[in-house]
Scaffold this motif. Structure first.
Motif, PDB file in Angstrom:
ATOM      1  N   VAL A  85    -134.021  44.158  -5.728  1.00 28.77           N
ATOM      2  CA  VAL A  85    -132.689  44.183  -6.319  1.00 28.77           C
ATOM      3  C   VAL A  85    -132.774  44.949  -7.631  1.00 28.77           C
ATOM      4  CG1 VAL A  85    -130.881  42.742  -7.337  1.00 28.77           C
ATOM      5  CG2 VAL A  85    -132.074  41.978  -5.282  1.00 28.77           C
ATOM      6  N   ILE A  86    -131.752  45.745  -7.899  1.00 31.13           N
ATOM      7  CA  ILE A  86    -131.633  46.342  -9.224  1.00 31.13           C
ATOM      8  C   ILE A  86    -130.827  45.371 -10.079  1.00 31.13           C
ATOM      9  CG2 ILE A  86    -130.577  48.212 -10.577  1.00 31.13           C
ATOM     10  CD1 ILE A  86    -131.206  50.107  -8.295  1.00 31.13           C
ATOM     11  N   GLU A  92    -125.631  44.416 -26.157  1.00 37.39           N
ATOM     12  CA  GLU A  92    -126.293  44.439 -27.457  1.00 37.39           C
ATOM     13  C   GLU A  92    -126.975  45.750 -27.816  1.00 37.39           C
ATOM     14  OE1 GLU A  92    -127.717  41.196 -29.163  1.00 37.39           O
ATOM     15  OE2 GLU A  92    -126.429  39.842 -28.068  1.00 37.39           O
ATOM     16  N   GLY A  93    -126.296  46.870 -27.653  1.00 32.80           N
ATOM     17  CA  GLY A  93    -126.855  48.133 -28.142  1.00 32.80           C
ATOM     18  C   GLY A  93    -127.842  48.777 -27.198  1.00 32.80           C
ATOM     19  N   THR A  94    -128.358  48.021 -26.245  1.00 27.09           N
ATOM     20  CA  THR A  94    -129.314  48.556 -25.285  1.00 27.09           C
ATOM     21  C   THR A  94    -128.907  48.094 -23.891  1.00 27.09           C
ATOM     22  OG1 THR A  94    -131.090  48.385 -26.916  1.00 27.09           O
ATOM     23  CG2 THR A  94    -131.755  48.598 -24.608  1.00 27.09           C
ATOM     24  N   PHE A  95    -128.965  48.989 -22.929  1.00 28.50           N
ATOM     25  CA  PHE A  95    -128.795  48.592 -21.525  1.00 28.50           C
ATOM     26  C   PHE A  95    -130.181  48.483 -20.909  1.00 28.50           C
ATOM     27  CE2 PHE A  95    -124.290  50.525 -20.759  1.00 28.50           C
ATOM     28  CZ  PHE A  95    -123.761  49.597 -21.639  1.00 28.50           C
ATOM     29  N   THR A  96    -130.429  47.367 -20.255  1.00 30.35           N
ATOM     30  CA  THR A  96    -131.722  47.147 -19.629  1.00 30.35           C
ATOM     31  C   THR A  96    -131.539  47.044 -18.127  1.00 30.35           C
ATOM     32  OG1 THR A  96    -132.539  45.956 -21.564  1.00 30.35           O
ATOM     33  CG2 THR A  96    -133.679  45.550 -19.485  1.00 30.35           C
ATOM     34  N   GLY A  97    -132.415  47.708 -17.389  1.00 32.01           N
ATOM     35  CA  GLY A  97    -132.386  47.604 -15.932  1.00 32.01           C
ATOM     36  C   GLY A  97    -133.774  47.321 -15.415  1.00 32.01           C
ATOM     37  N   ALA A  98    -133.863  46.656 -14.284  1.00 22.32           N
ATOM     38  CA  ALA A  98    -135.185  46.361 -13.733  1.00 22.32           C
ATOM     39  C   ALA A  98    -135.111  46.244 -12.229  1.00 22.32           C
ATOM     40  CB  ALA A  98    -135.726  45.063 -14.337  1.00 22.32           C
ATOM     41  N   LEU A  99    -136.248  46.481 -11.581  1.00 21.92           N
ATOM     42  CA  LEU A  99    -136.390  46.194 -10.159  1.00 21.92           C
ATOM     43  C   LEU A  99    -136.956  44.785 -10.034  1.00 21.92           C
ATOM     44  CD1 LEU A  99    -137.916  49.597  -9.009  1.00 21.92           C
ATOM     45  CD2 LEU A  99    -135.638  48.698  -8.419  1.00 21.92           C
ATOM     46  N   VAL A 100    -136.287  43.949  -9.273  1.00 23.35           N
ATOM     47  CA  VAL A 100    -136.643  42.538  -9.167  1.00 23.35           C
ATOM     48  C   VAL A 100    -136.851  42.206  -7.692  1.00 23.35           C
ATOM     49  CG1 VAL A 100    -135.860  40.184  -9.708  1.00 23.35           C
ATOM     50  CG2 VAL A 100    -135.153  42.090 -11.164  1.00 23.35           C
ATOM     51  N   ASN A 101    -137.938  41.482  -7.382  1.00 18.59           N
ATOM     52  CA  ASN A 101    -138.136  41.122  -5.977  1.00 18.59           C
ATOM     53  C   ASN A 101    -137.457  39.794  -5.647  1.00 18.59           C
ATOM     54  OD1 ASN A 101    -139.799  38.937  -6.574  1.00 18.59           O
ATOM     55  ND2 ASN A 101    -141.701  40.061  -6.223  1.00 18.59           N
ATOM     56  N   LEU A 102    -137.593  39.361  -4.403  1.00 25.92           N
ATOM     57  CA  LEU A 102    -136.844  38.191  -3.944  1.00 25.92           C
ATOM     58  C   LEU A 102    -137.291  36.892  -4.601  1.00 25.92           C
ATOM     59  CD1 LEU A 102    -136.543  39.006  -0.117  1.00 25.92           C
ATOM     60  CD2 LEU A 102    -134.806  39.272  -1.882  1.00 25.92           C
ATOM     61  N   ARG A 132    -132.381  56.086 -12.133  1.00 33.39           N
ATOM     62  CA  ARG A 132    -133.826  56.014 -12.442  1.00 33.39           C
ATOM     63  C   ARG A 132    -134.498  54.898 -11.660  1.00 33.39           C
ATOM     64  NH1 ARG A 132    -135.169  57.091 -18.755  1.00 33.39           N
ATOM     65  NH2 ARG A 132    -133.438  58.488 -19.225  1.00 33.39           N
ATOM     66  N   LEU A 133    -133.821  53.742 -11.563  1.00 34.93           N
ATOM     67  CA  LEU A 133    -134.443  52.610 -10.878  1.00 34.93           C
ATOM     68  C   LEU A 133    -134.494  52.843  -9.373  1.00 34.93           C
ATOM     69  CD1 LEU A 133    -132.837  49.806 -13.042  1.00 34.93           C
ATOM     70  CD2 LEU A 133    -135.292  50.280 -12.854  1.00 34.93           C
TER      71      LEU A 133
END
Lengths: 402, 402
Positions: A85-86, A92-102, A132-133
């Protein structure tokens, strides 16, 4: 009018797949017989569903369990990395994204600054983050979960109003779905964080009823009742940061006056410390005022740690205002567990003591005695995890949220 | 350890009886086939359960419905008077008890004064009330439902703390059960009233999420979420009357200072009107102060209606304090429906306008626009009905409350 037979079968099948997945997710390695027992599905149905899920790579056999008399049963489990899942945290001034598993494990994270950008510019950053993700994803993507401040209609994925981002009625869910072809779930960031605290926080059994309050630039709560995220009639549950708590208070980013955010947020504490310092003796001697202009949260933290009286007053007052709001929240809900997260929690024990003391002082003894107010235990990004959990539950029917 | 087979069968049977009763209760006259379809029980099981319920006098056949091709089906319904519930409202100087049938209709009501009695004396009144109502019951009693102010452990029927009645850790449920041999369900009066508003209030479809706030001698909310009464971790949900809202406020009956009750309740409004009158010009001229000593709610109501400025200020200030609390309640829960009941609501439209205005002023525009704050529409005693509904749901599994 009855549904056409085919659609009904299709629906029953989806229902069965969700039941089996949920059982595997919640009870860990499990045999086909155990799944049948827990779901009340027939052995045959369970075997069919498992066979399809195994072909999709979602489920794998991991050997034999303990025999209860006959042949030891083959145990099954969900393949953690079968889907990614993305998860996005737009705050808060920064956008954070990550790849997360189940299993809620983060494999790749990207942070992009948005400071100073307008609404359109901020949206470009979201799209950049998603692209990017996607490029980094090593497995099939289940979808995108987004946590963002403001009032979000999670039913349509529309951001009805995000004070900080200059977004109003932005159909972020639809935009991202069209760009990627993936399912998208958008929720308020504090709500997402509360679900993450419920799903992944602490040790031992899950706490079914809790409020998780984010105290950073914004102030907002997420509320989990009976193991489900409570979003309210208009998805605005927990939006306590924009409730008026001070008469003749300062102007808030939302346009009104005296909101909880104007007295308890990071910026409120910084502004109060600055104002107190400007009123102080050094300022009256004609110095210091300019020095204080650049005061940021880190400076106030350092001053607070060094025992500076202006910083101390500002920080503890902020904590007390939050405590007063928690007293009313606890009076309404009677939830015994309140967890705090966000940048202001870095003020630590003395700030927390002020929050606790004010909440207890304003609550009935029976309520105050039972209430636990603690800093959140999870180090990772709660909003990213929560947004991911919301997407998973919505796509896989894992029942963590409604 | 698996349950003995017999106990399991017994449990399954009880479960089936509850399912059938709930279907009949919620969907009105229904055929056996329709019940089977809705409950997923077999036709045979449904017929067996119905046969037993008919023998108990709980269910009756009322003729044939509309045919959907073959023979027209026999319709069944619950016999409203098959069981009666004793509903009690222990509050505000008077204890009220009534016999209530399975449709929430009151057939016999008794009011007994408790003004000036201590804890033991008040308990005698409860027992008197129950004895009188049992003597009047014309059908079999299902049990006793009690609504009473304070923090109530509904799990054990214990009144943990009732400010007004001088009761602490009183096992009222056990006492009444031993006296009568009947099942007893005890809940907070505001919580019971909220369930009554959900179950019996309004016209058209039920409103699944609502807060019902009692504003009388005490101030307390009951909260219904997703069609169920939300009681919280310690059964204290909605106890907003004893949340501190005023700094340096007046002493509250609960022993603390500045609670919502000290500024929004009937007695707070009376005291404020009296204080304002004592400060006023007549008082300064040496008259009036003694006259005001006997001021009761009725006098303030008359003065308010006549446009007296002291009464007006006191009433509208009380309304505004309540509005501020509703703003935070709405910020926490985002429920769009808030209904008000209790003696203070008799101040009518101008008081209600002050409540609404203050709640809106302190809420985000999106929340304020969606919020409806209204006076309750039910004329009968809400707490008696709600307490009865809680007993019925707990005994018959009708699923209105958890």
């Amino acid at each position: 009018l009855p549904l056409p037979t085919k659609a009904t079968h299709q629906r029953t099948r989806e229902h069965n797949v969700r039941l089996v997945l949920r059982t595997l997710y919640d009870f860990g390695p499990t045999s086909r017989a155990e799944i049948a027992r827990r779901t009340h599905l027939t052995r045959t149905t369970v075997s069919d569903v498992i066979s399809d899920l195994a072909q999709d790579g979602m489920v794998e056999e991991i050997g034999r369990g303990v025999s209860s008399g006959g042949k030891a049963p083959i145990l099954l489990r969900i393949v953690s990395g079968a889907r990614l899942v993305i998860g996005l945290d737009l705050g808060e001034g920064t956008f954070t994204g990550a790849l997360v598993n189940l299993r809620g494990e983060i494999s790749h994270q990207v942070d992009l600054p948005v400071e100073g950008r307008d609404g359109a510019g901020s949206l470009e950053v979201v799209e950049d983050l998603v692209d990017r993700l996607r490029a980094e994803a090593t497995g099939p993507l289940l979808g995108i979960g987004v946590g963002t401040p403001g009032i979000i209609d999670s039913g349509t994925g529309t951001i009805r109003w995000a004070v900080n981002l200059d977004w109003q009625d932005l159909e972020l869910g639809r935009l991202l779905a069209e760009r990627t072809g993936l399912p998208v779930y958008v929720a308020n960031d504090s709500q997402a964080a509360a679900l993450a605290e419920y799903a992944f926080g602490g040790v031992g059994p899950r706490i079914p009823n809790l409020a998780a309050i984010k105290v950073g630039r914004g102030v907002g709560a997420g509320i989990v009742l009976g193991g489900r995220l409570w979003q309210g009639d208009g998805f605005g549950a927990g939006e306590i940061g924009h409730v008026g708590v001070v008469d003749d208070g300062a102007r808030c980013r939302c346009g009104r006056f005296g909101c909880l955010e104007t007295v308890a947020s990071a910026e409120a504490i910084v502004a109060r410390a600055r104002a107190l310092a400007a009123e102080g003796p050094r300022s009256r001697r004609g110095r210091g005022a300019r020095q204080q202009d650049g005061l940021a949260l880190g400076d106030v933290r350092a001053a607070f740690a060094a025992g500076d009286p202006c910083a101390t007053t500002a920080v503890l007052e902020g904590g007390r205002h939050l405590g007063a709001a928690i007293a009313m929240l606890a009076g309404v809900l009677d939830v015994h567990h309140v967890v705090l997260h966000g940048s202001v929690t870095a003020f630590g024990d003395r700030w927390l003591a002020a929050v606790r003391d004010e909440a207890a002082r304003r609550s009935m003894g029976l309520v105050a005695d039972a209430m636990h107010i603690d800093l959140v235990g999870i180090a990772s990004n709660l909003t990213v995890l929560g947004a991911s959990a919301l997407l998973m539950t919505s796509e896989l029917g894992l029942e963590l949220a409604r």
